[in-house]
Structure formats: C-alpha cells, structure tokens
Design a protein around this motif. Structure first.
Motif, PDB file in Angstrom:
ATOM      1  N   LYS A  79       0.849  -1.194   0.000  1.00 58.98           N
ATOM      2  CA  LYS A  79       0.000   0.000   0.000  1.00 58.98           C
ATOM      3  C   LYS A  79       0.878   1.236   0.000  1.00 58.98           C
ATOM      4  N   THR A 110      -1.561  -1.695 -10.408  1.00 61.70           N
ATOM      5  CA  THR A 110      -2.427  -1.271  -9.310  1.00 61.70           C
ATOM      6  C   THR A 110      -3.596  -2.241  -9.261  1.00 61.70           C
ATOM      7  N   VAL A 111      -4.079  -2.475  -8.045  1.00 56.79           N
ATOM      8  CA  VAL A 111      -5.247  -3.322  -7.834  1.00 56.79           C
ATOM      9  C   VAL A 111      -6.144  -2.629  -6.811  1.00 56.79           C
ATOM     10  N   VAL A 112      -7.387  -3.092  -6.692  1.00 58.30           N
ATOM     11  CA  VAL A 112      -8.357  -2.406  -5.833  1.00 58.30           C
ATOM     12  C   VAL A 112      -8.101  -2.593  -4.345  1.00 58.30           C
ATOM     13  N   ASN A 113      -7.499  -3.720  -3.953  1.00 59.59           N
ATOM     14  CA  ASN A 113      -7.180  -3.960  -2.544  1.00 59.59           C
ATOM     15  C   ASN A 113      -6.086  -5.023  -2.466  1.00 59.59           C
ATOM     16  N   ALA A 116      -6.609  -8.556  -3.904  1.00 56.77           N
ATOM     17  CA  ALA A 116      -6.581  -8.675  -5.368  1.00 56.77           C
ATOM     18  C   ALA A 116      -5.178  -8.970  -5.888  1.00 56.77           C
ATOM     19  N   CYS A 117      -4.213  -9.094  -4.976  1.00 55.05           N
ATOM     20  CA  CYS A 117      -2.829  -9.425  -5.342  1.00 55.05           C
ATOM     21  C   CYS A 117      -2.403 -10.654  -4.543  1.00 55.05           C
ATOM     22  N   THR A 124      -6.234  -9.745  -9.559  1.00 51.91           N
ATOM     23  CA  THR A 124      -7.601  -9.499  -9.999  1.00 51.91           C
ATOM     24  C   THR A 124      -7.718  -8.079 -10.538  1.00 51.91           C
ATOM     25  N   ALA A 125      -8.179  -7.936 -11.777  1.00 48.66           N
ATOM     26  CA  ALA A 125      -8.422  -6.638 -12.434  1.00 48.66           C
ATOM     27  C   ALA A 125      -7.258  -5.653 -12.267  1.00 48.66           C
ATOM     28  N   THR A 127      -4.294  -2.934 -13.232  1.00 48.97           N
ATOM     29  CA  THR A 127      -3.960  -1.898 -14.204  1.00 48.97           C
ATOM     30  C   THR A 127      -2.438  -1.847 -14.236  1.00 48.97           C
ATOM     31  N   GLU A 150      -3.230   3.737  -2.346  1.00 48.80           N
ATOM     32  CA  GLU A 150      -3.302   2.989  -3.596  1.00 48.80           C
ATOM     33  C   GLU A 150      -2.533   1.696  -3.362  1.00 48.80           C
ATOM     34  N   CYS A 153       0.622  -4.024  -6.852  1.00 45.30           N
ATOM     35  CA  CYS A 153       0.884  -5.462  -6.869  1.00 45.30           C
ATOM     36  C   CYS A 153       2.193  -5.672  -7.621  1.00 45.30           C
TER      37      CYS A 153
END
Length: 179
Positions: A79, A110-113, A116-117, A124-125, A127, A150, A153
């Motif tokens: 993070k 980058t990932v949402v949380n 997600a890595c 997951t998803a 960028t 932010e 990952c």
C-alpha cells in the motif's frame, strides 16, 4: 576652409549623428515591461508512507522467495499511503538489485485492494504500470488524495539466465510531491 575640409567635417558630423541615433534605438530595447497575474501558493503536509499509515521505511519481505528456479516468481501487494493533507503525486524512480547473477523481471500493477494481489496466480483486475527488467524499472506519476491509499501489486520473476546458488535483493526508490 577648403572644400576637402568641409566635406570631412560634414561626413564626420553625419557619422556622429548616425551613431547617436543608433544608440538611442538600442537603448529602447532595454526598457520593456510586462504585467503578470498573481499566483497562488498552497501549503500543506506531504507524506508518502508505504505498508501502513505513517510508515516511511518499510522492509518489503513479502516479495522474498527461496529456492526459486528460472520462471518462478514471488508476488505481493504494497500500500502507498498519502499520510499528508495535500494531493500527492508519486512515481517509481528506479528499481535496483544487489546481484546481477539473478536477473529479475518486474510486473507492477495497481489493484483495488490487497486481496486482489494473491501470493500465487494472477492479480484481480490489474492496471499495469510497468513490465520489464527490475533494474531500471519506473512508472509515470500517480495521484493519491489526502488520507487515501493505492495498492500496488509487484511480481518479481526469476530470469532464464539466473545462476544457481545465488540470491539478490531489490530496492525501489519512489519520489513524491504535491502540486
């Protein structure tokens, strides 16, 4: 006075006149001015933290791996917090390694949380911000609002030219600024 002397006097006066006029025109070029609009100065606290709010030094041991073969990878989230009270712009300036005998490739997204890595499998998803050699890695400037974070990952993959029995550490240098 002879005609020759008169012509010399008239010629000399003309040269002096041209020189004076030339100096006055040149002097006018140095008297320019321009009015500018007043700017605005913002102040605040800029504080980049990684791993947790208020942490400035972060040993990122989650990206470590043991007995890895070429093609093997370690993947972990980190993070990036804006612990300050102004908009933060940050970027990765460089990645370096302690031992070139273990070349690493880096994929940084980058990932949402953090979930997600995962440690294994694909994020997951994501960028994607960077993919290539870890040494010299960088990505373009990113923005994080005050008090926000932010999640990055990072996946380090052992290159095909890795020599057996070797190890390496990676160091990432970030910069942050406000605007």
């Amino acid at each position: 006075m002879s005609n020759k002397t008169r012509w010399l006097a008239i010629g000399g006066a003309a040269v002096v006149g041209v020189a004076l006029l030339s100096a006055q025109q040149t002097g006018a070029l140095w008297t320019q001015s321009q009015t500018l609009d007043a700017g605005t100065i913002h102040s605040g606290t800029l504080d980049l933290s990684v791993g947790g709010s208020g942490i400035s030094t972060y040993p990122f041991t989650a990206l470590a791996g043991a007995n890895m073969m070429p093609g093997g990878y370690a993947q972990a989230p980190v993070k990036v917090f804006n612990s300050g009270n102004v908009l933060m712009k940050y970027k990765l300036l460089s990645g370096i390694q302690s031992n070139s005998a273990v070349p690493l490739d880096l994929t940084l997204s980058t990932v949402v949380n953090e979930a997600a890595c995962p440690a294994t499998g694909n994020p997951t998803a994501p960028t994607q911000l960077y993919s290539g050699a870890l040494v010299g890695s960088t990505f373009a400037e990113r923005s994080v609002q005050p008090g926000a974070a932010e999640v990055l990952c990072l996946r380090a993959t052992v290159g095909a030219a890795a020599q057996p029995g070797q190890s390496t550490t990676a160091t990432f240098t970030f910069s942050a600024q406000s605007r």
